[in-house]
Scaffold this motif. Sequence first.
Motif, PDB file in Angstrom:
ATOM      1  N   PRO A  20       0.886  -1.173  -0.304  1.00 14.29           N
ATOM      2  CA  PRO A  20       0.123   0.018   0.149  1.00 14.29           C
ATOM      3  C   PRO A  20       1.095   1.331   0.365  1.00 14.29           C
ATOM      4  O   PRO A  20       0.264   1.873  -0.715  1.00 14.29           O
ATOM      5  N   GLU A  36       1.034   3.934  -2.246  1.00 13.19           N
ATOM      6  CA  GLU A  36       0.355   5.543  -2.856  1.00 13.19           C
ATOM      7  C   GLU A  36       1.515   6.471  -3.197  1.00 13.19           C
ATOM      8  O   GLU A  36       1.520   7.924  -3.823  1.00 13.19           O
ATOM      9  N   HIS A  37       2.805   6.172  -2.924  1.00 16.04           N
ATOM     10  CA  HIS A  37       3.261   6.572  -3.573  1.00 16.04           C
ATOM     11  C   HIS A  37       4.086   6.328  -4.908  1.00 16.04           C
ATOM     12  O   HIS A  37       4.693   7.809  -5.286  1.00 16.04           O
ATOM     13  N   HIS A  47       1.717   6.940  -6.928  1.00 16.19           N
ATOM     14  CA  HIS A  47       0.281   7.260  -7.262  1.00 16.19           C
ATOM     15  C   HIS A  47      -0.288   6.101  -8.025  1.00 16.19           C
ATOM     16  O   HIS A  47      -0.593   6.809  -9.431  1.00 16.19           O
TER      17      HIS A  47
END
Length: 249
Positions: free
Chosen positions: A237, A241-242, A244
């Motif tokens: 996760p 997120e890093h 995108h």
Amino acid sequence: MHRKCAQSQAAYDLIHTHCQIIAQITRQLIHRQNALFMRRCTLPDDALERTGDYPTLAGERIADAIGSPEEDRFVVPPTDGVTGGMVPPRYIDVEKATIGALLHDIGTYAVLKNDGSNGEPLSFDGPRYVEHGLIGYELLLNEGYDESIAEFARNHTGCGLTREDVIDQHLPLPPADYVPVNLEQEVVMVADKYHSKSVPPKFLTASAYARKAARFGAENKQRWLELVRKYGEPDVPALAEHYHMRLVD
């Protein structure tokens, strides 16, 4: 090599970025493995005990229970967000594995159905996609790379394609074993399962890939679950997120 093989900027961006991500996950998994190995080498013999399928540092559980500063020296902290994992039989060469990860999918440029040079979305030739590992292996050898590096391309597909898999699934490959021959190749194969070059690309958790692996039979799913137990789980996760990108859980 990626610049040399890429037919378009879009192809480069998709495949090279994927390889960079797999190299990052590879380093994370190896850092955890090597931390476990080094701590095992420095602990007294009675500080390691086996719980289920996991070689577990006894100090981790003792410290949790009593919080003793003396026992805290036995705790192996998470490394780069990776949790779990088993103590490896030896130290893993992170440099060689990183090079292998950066090159493992070099053959996928050759199995693009639409390479993006016409401005249309990228797509892969589904029936031929499984050939990309062998194509990459031969390409790297022809470019002068050592066999030990070229094998990262050959031996990373799925959870390790055996001769029986090739025959039973009628795959367009010469009948042979396409499986990792050392820990460095194996960890790249594992890391590769956490990210997909779909359009758009996405990350997969260990559970998500287990469902995908199950489509090729219960034995294939079990291979994957054993690899997850062996190497632990990266923080997928956080990676999604890093970068995108979408996360499939």
